[in-house]
Design an enzyme around this catalytic site. Structure first.
Site, short mmCIF file in Angstrom:
data_model
loop_
_atom_site.label_atom_id
_atom_site.label_comp_id
_atom_site.label_asym_id
_atom_site.label_seq_id
_atom_site.Cartn_x
_atom_site.Cartn_y
_atom_site.Cartn_z
N ASN A 7 17.05 -14.12 1.48
CA ASN A 7 16.82 -12.62 2.12
C ASN A 7 16.08 -12.79 3.44
O ASN A 7 15.07 -12.98 3.84
CB ASN A 7 15.83 -11.92 1.09
N ARG A 93 20.99 -11.77 0.06
CA ARG A 93 20.87 -10.38 -0.18
C ARG A 93 21.29 -9.76 1.27
O ARG A 93 21.08 -10.09 2.44
CB ARG A 93 19.16 -10.07 -0.15
N ASN A 213 6.78 0.10 -1.73
CA ASN A 213 6.78 0.75 -0.38
C ASN A 213 7.86 1.68 0.00
O ASN A 213 7.84 2.90 0.59
CB ASN A 213 6.72 -0.47 0.72
N GLY A 214 9.05 1.33 -0.35
CA GLY A 214 10.22 1.89 -0.29
C GLY A 214 10.43 2.59 -1.61
O GLY A 214 9.91 1.88 -2.56
N GLY A 332 6.31 -1.92 -7.15
CA GLY A 332 4.88 -2.24 -7.12
C GLY A 332 4.05 -0.96 -7.87
O GLY A 332 3.09 -1.00 -8.85
N GLU A 386 14.60 -8.73 -8.43
CA GLU A 386 15.90 -8.75 -7.57
C GLU A 386 16.45 -10.07 -7.36
O GLU A 386 17.51 -10.28 -7.28
CB GLU A 386 15.56 -7.80 -6.15
P1 ADP Z 1 7.86 -3.41 -1.37
O1 ADP Z 1 8.64 -2.15 -1.61
O2 ADP Z 1 7.43 -3.68 0.02
O3 ADP Z 1 8.42 -4.38 -2.11
P2 ADP Z 1 6.09 -3.21 -3.66
O4 ADP Z 1 7.10 -3.09 -4.73
O5 ADP Z 1 5.37 -4.54 -3.74
O6 ADP Z 1 6.47 -3.08 -2.11
O7 ADP Z 1 5.08 -2.34 -3.85
C1 ADP Z 1 4.03 -1.92 -2.91
C2 ADP Z 1 3.26 -0.74 -3.43
O8 ADP Z 1 2.65 -0.93 -4.56
C3 ADP Z 1 1.94 -0.36 -2.46
O9 ADP Z 1 1.72 0.89 -2.05
C4 ADP Z 1 0.93 -0.95 -3.36
O10 ADP Z 1 -0.51 -0.09 -3.29
C5 ADP Z 1 1.33 -0.50 -4.69
N1 ADP Z 1 0.45 -0.93 -5.87
C6 ADP Z 1 0.22 -2.27 -6.21
N2 ADP Z 1 -0.50 -2.39 -7.12
C7 ADP Z 1 -0.84 -1.19 -7.45
C8 ADP Z 1 -1.82 -0.37 -8.42
N3 ADP Z 1 -2.40 -1.13 -9.35
N4 ADP Z 1 -1.87 0.79 -8.75
C9 ADP Z 1 -1.16 1.65 -7.51
N5 ADP Z 1 -0.29 1.12 -6.68
C10 ADP Z 1 -0.09 -0.03 -6.58
#
Ligand code: ADP
Length: 401
Positions: A7, A93, A213-214, A332, A386
């Protein structure tokens, strides 16, 4: 059978090598700050005893070519593979596949040209993805390479879902339409869910919610994406970490005039300074939860808006699907955000979506049901993967070619 998944971002390369027989990750890593004074490669690998090791390496890496060379040399040195010919395939990707690519595609010169033609649609992502493909073809000429597109899963959307109500000629001439993204993740969790439900995917109606994040949601009918919340770009749809999601498009024109700013700047504000961050100054959900718990009203508003938008989309996609087998949380926030899941599903009992609060609160890294026994629609948490999906699609593509 070993498959490398790549990626490539504008200044980074993320990679994993899978042993496909047992889906085991043999090595993985992230090289960042390519082109800067000091680049950083953080990597993990399984040693000869099957123990996981990790290390960090720093130094100047001039470009993606040097970066991938460094990664491949390291992988050989660690003994993960003894020779590049041990790789059965490389899966890349690629963010935007436009209308040309509706499935993973074995890469040749023509495919590279077609991805290049798509740059106008995804100027932030496709150039870097393309760079990754080009250096990897040069460094591993004998290994079949496959492009796996974020948009491909959504190419089954019907015209009624993918058209914007603007002059039709813009679709014909400029390819303005909804494409959708995160397709690899939506497809992966849908497949996992079908297995769990012991039903063929082609008989499953699902609402998948990928929130990291997205963020994006997909309505899946009979295993196929029939609508999704991201549009021509990833800006449309849900309230995201830094993206606004759905807004009145006239706001962009109003802001440009009111602040006398060029459209590039407005685009940047809507992509990088809006969403959760725009409302409360922070885009990390855990941090926002801490702020809200401490009484910060904007943090609470940000969480409320985030959950409310998702609830609205569940209603919309329920109506699109007619009947729903499961609502799936991933990403996340979807996998870890106990309070967000509860807030999103609160009050949906009338739709047959009923959460078991105890199951929702139980922490786990496994796929799990968090709905009550009697819930007509199952609510599931399914960790996304993914990279594994890209590796599997790479193998399928090579086999079918
Ligand atoms: P990306 O889209 O960059 O791959 P991720 O899927 O890793 O991101 O998700 C990141 C998000 O998940 C952040 O907003 C983070 O705060 C949130 N997150 C991770 N652990 C927790 C938790 N225990 N409770 C709430 N939100 C969480």
């Amino acid at each position: 059978m070993k498959v490398l998944v790549l990626n490539a971002g504008s200044s980074s390369i993320k990679y994993q090598i899978f042993n496909m027989e047992d889906s085991l990750v043999l090595t993985s890593g992230l090289l960042e700050q390519i082109g800067e004074v000091s680049s950083r490669l953080k990597y993990k690998w399984l040693d000869a005893d099957g123990e996981q090791q990790e290390a960090v390496q720093e130094g100047h890496v001039a470009d993606h070519n040097e970066g991938l060379k460094l990664i491949l040399d390291l992988t050989l040195k660690l003994g993960v593979i003894k020779d590049l010919s041990e790789l059965s395939g490389i899966g890349h990707r690629v963010v935007h596949g436009g209308e040309a690519f509706w499935k993973p595609t074995l890469i040749n010169d023509k495919v590279v040209d077609a991805i290049r033609e798509m740059i106008a649609l995804a100027p932030l992502h496709n150039p870097a993805n393309l760079m990754g493909i080009e250096v990897s073809r040069a460094l591993c000429p004998g290994v079949p390479q496959v492009a796996v597109f974020d948009t491909a899963f959504h190419q089954t959307m019907p015209p009624v879902a993918y058209h914007y109500a603007i002059p039709y000629s813009y679709y014909k001439d400029l390819k303005v339409r909804r494409y959708g993204f995160h397709g690899t993740s939506h497809r992966y969790v849908a497949k996992q869910c079908a297995q769990h439900l012991r039903k063929p995917l082609s008989e499953c109606n699902l609402i998948t919610i990928h929130i990291g994040n997205g963020g994006s949601m997909t309505a899946i009918k009979g295993g196929r994406s029939v609508d999704t919340s991201m549009g021509m770009t990833p800006l449309e749809g849900l309230v995201m970490g830094t993206r606004s999601g759905d807004i009145d498009p006239a706001i962009a024109f109003y802001l440009a005039r009111a602040m006398n700013k060029p459209f590039d700047e407005i685009e940047n504000i809507l992509n990088k300074h809006s969403g959760l961050k725009g409302i409360c100054g922070v885009n990390d959900m855990r941090e926002i939860e801490r702020l809200a718990a401490g009484g910060n009203l904007n943090a609470k508003l940000a969480i409320d808006m985030f959950c409310y938008r998702i609830k609205k989309y569940i209603g919309a996609y329920y109506a699109v699907l007619g009947a729903v087998d499961a609502v799936i949380f991933t990403g996340g926030i979807g996998e870890n955000g106990v309070d967000e899941r509860a807030q999103i599903c609160a009050g949906l009992e009338g739709l047959g979506i009923s959460m078991d609060n105890e199951k929702n609160a139980a922490r786990s890294r496994e796929m799990r049901e968090i709905s009550t026994e009697g819930s007509r629609v199952k609510i599931m948490v399914i960790p996304t993967n993914e990279e594994l999906e890209i590796a599997q699609q790479t193998v399928e593509s090579i086999r079918s070619a």
